[in-house]
Write a protein that holds these residues in place. Structure first.
Motif, PDB file in Angstrom:
ATOM      1  N   LEU A 253       0.829  -1.205   0.000  1.00 34.74           N
ATOM      2  CA  LEU A 253       0.000   0.000   0.000  1.00 34.74           C
ATOM      3  C   LEU A 253       0.863   1.255   0.000  1.00 34.74           C
ATOM      4  N   GLY A 254       1.992   1.184   0.720  1.00 41.46           N
ATOM      5  CA  GLY A 254       2.901   2.324   0.706  1.00 41.46           C
ATOM      6  C   GLY A 254       3.425   2.602  -0.692  1.00 41.46           C
ATOM      7  N   GLN A 255       3.771   1.521  -1.425  1.00 36.05           N
ATOM      8  CA  GLN A 255       4.248   1.697  -2.793  1.00 36.05           C
ATOM      9  C   GLN A 255       3.151   2.255  -3.697  1.00 36.05           C
ATOM     10  N   LEU A 256       1.923   1.727  -3.537  1.00 36.25           N
ATOM     11  CA  LEU A 256       0.813   2.237  -4.341  1.00 36.25           C
ATOM     12  C   LEU A 256       0.550   3.704  -4.040  1.00 36.25           C
ATOM     13  N   ALA A 257       0.616   4.073  -2.761  1.00 30.50           N
ATOM     14  CA  ALA A 257       0.397   5.479  -2.389  1.00 30.50           C
ATOM     15  C   ALA A 257       1.449   6.368  -3.032  1.00 30.50           C
ATOM     16  N   ALA A 258       2.703   5.886  -3.053  1.00 28.56           N
ATOM     17  CA  ALA A 258       3.757   6.675  -3.685  1.00 28.56           C
ATOM     18  C   ALA A 258       3.496   6.849  -5.174  1.00 28.56           C
ATOM     19  N   GLY A 259       3.024   5.770  -5.834  1.00 27.98           N
ATOM     20  CA  GLY A 259       2.718   5.863  -7.257  1.00 27.98           C
ATOM     21  C   GLY A 259       1.565   6.804  -7.536  1.00 27.98           C
ATOM     22  N   ILE A 260       0.523   6.723  -6.702  1.00 33.25           N
ATOM     23  CA  ILE A 260      -0.624   7.618  -6.874  1.00 33.25           C
ATOM     24  C   ILE A 260      -0.206   9.071  -6.681  1.00 33.25           C
ATOM     25  N   ALA A 261       0.654   9.307  -5.682  1.00 39.65           N
ATOM     26  CA  ALA A 261       1.135  10.670  -5.444  1.00 39.65           C
ATOM     27  C   ALA A 261       1.877  11.200  -6.669  1.00 39.65           C
ATOM     28  N   HIS A 262       2.660  10.315  -7.297  1.00 42.16           N
ATOM     29  CA  HIS A 262       3.388  10.737  -8.502  1.00 42.16           C
ATOM     30  C   HIS A 262       2.419  11.061  -9.635  1.00 42.16           C
ATOM     31  N   GLU A 263       1.382  10.217  -9.808  1.00 46.46           N
ATOM     32  CA  GLU A 263       0.411  10.442 -10.874  1.00 46.46           C
ATOM     33  C   GLU A 263      -0.374  11.736 -10.654  1.00 46.46           C
ATOM     34  N   ILE A 264      -0.674  12.060  -9.401  1.00 48.42           N
ATOM     35  CA  ILE A 264      -1.385  13.307  -9.095  1.00 48.42           C
ATOM     36  C   ILE A 264      -0.469  14.502  -9.338  1.00 48.42           C
ATOM     37  N   ASN A 265       0.811  14.335  -9.025  1.00 48.60           N
ATOM     38  CA  ASN A 265       1.744  15.454  -9.060  1.00 48.60           C
ATOM     39  C   ASN A 265       1.865  16.044 -10.464  1.00 48.60           C
ATOM     40  N   ASN A 266       1.867  15.197 -11.510  1.00 53.58           N
ATOM     41  CA  ASN A 266       2.028  15.705 -12.875  1.00 53.58           C
ATOM     42  C   ASN A 266       0.838  16.543 -13.340  1.00 53.58           C
ATOM     43  N   PRO A 267      -0.403  16.001 -13.314  1.00 48.76           N
ATOM     44  CA  PRO A 267      -1.528  16.839 -13.791  1.00 48.76           C
ATOM     45  C   PRO A 267      -1.759  18.072 -12.929  1.00 48.76           C
ATOM     46  N   ILE A 268      -1.501  17.986 -11.626  1.00 44.14           N
ATOM     47  CA  ILE A 268      -1.745  19.160 -10.783  1.00 44.14           C
ATOM     48  C   ILE A 268      -0.750  20.264 -11.132  1.00 44.14           C
ATOM     49  N   GLY A 269       0.435  19.866 -11.656  1.00 41.72           N
ATOM     50  CA  GLY A 269       1.403  20.874 -12.101  1.00 41.72           C
ATOM     51  C   GLY A 269       0.878  21.654 -13.288  1.00 41.72           C
ATOM     52  N   TYR A 270       0.250  20.926 -14.234  1.00 46.13           N
ATOM     53  CA  TYR A 270      -0.342  21.612 -15.383  1.00 46.13           C
ATOM     54  C   TYR A 270      -1.474  22.548 -14.940  1.00 46.13           C
ATOM     55  N   VAL A 271      -2.310  22.064 -14.046  1.00 41.26           N
ATOM     56  CA  VAL A 271      -3.416  22.894 -13.552  1.00 41.26           C
ATOM     57  C   VAL A 271      -2.877  24.140 -12.868  1.00 41.26           C
ATOM     58  N   ARG A 272      -1.814  23.938 -12.076  1.00 41.86           N
ATOM     59  CA  ARG A 272      -1.223  25.080 -11.357  1.00 41.86           C
ATOM     60  C   ARG A 272      -0.692  26.120 -12.351  1.00 41.86           C
ATOM     61  N   SER A 273       0.037  25.646 -13.383  1.00 37.75           N
ATOM     62  CA  SER A 273       0.607  26.558 -14.372  1.00 37.75           C
ATOM     63  C   SER A 273      -0.489  27.290 -15.132  1.00 37.75           C
ATOM     64  N   ASN A 274      -1.485  26.538 -15.599  1.00 36.10           N
ATOM     65  CA  ASN A 274      -2.565  27.159 -16.377  1.00 36.10           C
ATOM     66  C   ASN A 274      -3.363  28.161 -15.545  1.00 36.10           C
ATOM     67  N   THR A 275      -3.538  27.861 -14.262  1.00 34.76           N
ATOM     68  CA  THR A 275      -4.280  28.780 -13.393  1.00 34.76           C
ATOM     69  C   THR A 275      -3.542  30.102 -13.237  1.00 34.76           C
TER      70      THR A 275
END
Length: 501
Positions: A253-275
């Motif tokens: 679960l720790g590994q999955l959480a780390a992977g999910i965090a990575h997947e969230i990190n990329n799109p949220i960067g685009y949202v942050r930049s566009n905002t």
């Protein structure tokens, strides 16, 4: 003609200026996008490295779990076998030597004052089997308390010097009472001075199995009692296997959480930049609208009246203020998501073992963020910190693991509506990270077993029983201590004390 040419030239200039402004905005967006791309590339490289380290650690842990389960299954199988006591002792020695990876091992059996087994130069190695080594056999015999007649509950460890290499090693031994006044010892010599506590804990099961089997062979008439004990051992084994599987699931679960965090990190960067870019463009529109309003008011007449009518009809000023507030709220929300993702990644990935300077206030706040979903609708969390921050040396991920474990336990034990308080205090030498609750508390018996591995008061499936023992190990590795006080019906207070940086 001149006026027409002048008007056309002005329009061309205005068009060029608008084009230049548009190109400048595009260039600005491209610079921001490039900067974000570089940041994403750096983050991705770091994530790839951490993911690789996490995979290596998971594989090592998985192999260790497999060795432990094989050893426990073999020991349990020996328990139900119908072989004489001496053969069982030798079989148990073979299993212990193989599991621990010891340099060699030896068994001794004493009857009365006579050494009936082990008075020779033979030692057992996993690679060589039984072979002659007078020096090692003498060392093991000298380090074993053969005159002792009281059984001890755990393996004893002695520091010795190997006669072959002159390097430091460890001798492990324990004794169990056999039938008809016989006493048996299992003795192991490690390869070097390194000895894992988990290996020693698993080896402790050997004594449990040996005692039960030897009692079984010495009291065959009590068949019913022995069947109950065998059933109990099987339950213990099944329980241990279940907990080990649960521990592996938690690691996954720790590994999955780390992977999910990575997947969230990329799109949220685009949202942050566009905002950010969208807000700047809206500010330009808002400024242009204000200029247009000024020009219309200056022109007066029908143009000014029409502009005022449009402004009232569409509530331009109010809408602009609301949109600006929306942008600010969106930026705050995005920054909060980024902070949570960072905390989740640092919590999930294995540490490098290096200690850095840690802010006590940041450690407390991160633990609150990571457990927010658990206490948000159940308990009010209070924070009491000093005006000036306090720092200590440690591994941030491991300290977060300890604090999250204690906060989670407090939430589990505290009824809805009652508060949980986190504090940061210090004295001359130490920082104190404190978690207090007004929950159900613990009895004296539970408090005495709170750090025992696999001990839990939670229902099956809701706890592995490893959190407290792992937390204690982490804090002790940081040269710290844990102090827990609790009263039934009143609550619990946990104090983690760590040396100041």
């Amino acid at each position: 003609m001149s006026d027409t040419w002048h008007s056309t030239e002005q329009e061309r200039i205005q068009a060029l200026e608008a084009r230049v402004n548009s190109l400048e905005r595009q260039l600005k967006r491209q610079k921001i996008a490039r900067k974000n791309a570089e940041s994403f590339l750096e983050t991705y490289s770091q994530d790839a490295y951490l993911a690789n380290q996490a995979l290596r650690k998971a594989l090592r842990d998985s192999k260790q779990r497999e060795r432990e389960l094989l050893y426990l299954n073999r020991a349990a199988s020996q328990l139900s076998s119908n072989q004489p006591g001496k053969n069982f002792i030798i079989s148990a020695l073979e299993s212990a030597v193989e599991f621990s990876g010891a340099l060699c091992g030896k068994a001794f059996i004493v009857q009365g004052e006579e050494l009936t087994v082990g008075d020779d130069s033979q030692v057992l190695s996993h690679d060589k089997g039984w072979y002659s080594s007078p020096e090692l056999a003498k060392l093991l015999k000298d380090e074993t308390p053969l005159a002792l007649r009281e059984s001890y509950s755990h393996w004893c460890v002695n520091a010795v010097q190997r006669p072959d290499t002159k390097e430091e090693a460890r001798v492990l031994h324990f004794m169990c009472e056999m039938a008809e006044g016989e006493y048996a010892w299992l003795v192991l010599l490690t390869q070097d001075d390194h000895l894992e506590e988990e290996t020693l804990h698993i080896l402790d099961t050997s004594k449990h199995y040996l005692n039960i089997t030897l009692r079984y062979h010495s009291k065959k008439t009590k068949l019913t009692s022995q069947q109950i004990e065998l059933s109990s051992v099987k339950k213990d084994r099944d329980f241990l296997e279940e907990r080990l599987v649960s521990a592996d699931k938690m690691a996954m679960l720790g590994q999955l959480a780390a992977g999910i965090a990575h997947e969230i990190n990329n799109p949220i960067g685009y949202v942050r930049s566009n905002t950010v870019v969208a807000k700047e463009i809206f500010n330009d529109y808002q400024y242009a609208l204000a200029e247009i309003g000024t020009l219309c008011h200056a022109a007066g007449g029908e143009i000014g009246a029409q502009f005022e009518a449009l402004e009232k009809r569409f509530s331009l000023q109010e809408s602009a203020a609301e949109i600006s507030e929306m942008f600010n709220e969106s930026q705050e929300g995005i920054e909060r998501i980024i902070e949570i993702v960072k905390a989740l990644r640092s919590f999930s990935y294995p540490s490098s073992g290096k200690h850095t300077q840690i802010s006590a206030i940041d450690a407390i706040n991160t633990a609150i963020k990571l457990t927010n979903n658990l206490h948000r609708y159940k308990n009010k969390v209070k924070v009491e910190v000093p005006d000036k921050d306090v720092y200590f040396l440690g591994n941030a991920g491991q300290i977060q693991q300890v604090l999250v474990n204690f906060v989670t336990n407090a939430i589990y034990a505290t009824p809805e509506g009652k508060p949980i308080t986190l504090k940061v205090q210090q004295d001359d030498k130490n920082v104190m990270l404190i978690v207090e609750d007004e929950g159900i508390g613990m009895s004296r018996e539970t408090l005495g077993r709170v750090f025992t591995p696999f001990f839990t008061t939670k229902p099956p499936g809701e706890g592995t029983g490893l959190g407290m023992s792992i937390s204690l190990t982490i804090v002790e590795e940081h040269n710290g201590t844990i102090n827990i006080t609790s009263k039934e019906g009143k609550g619990t207070r946990v104090v983690v004390m760590l040396p100041l940086a």
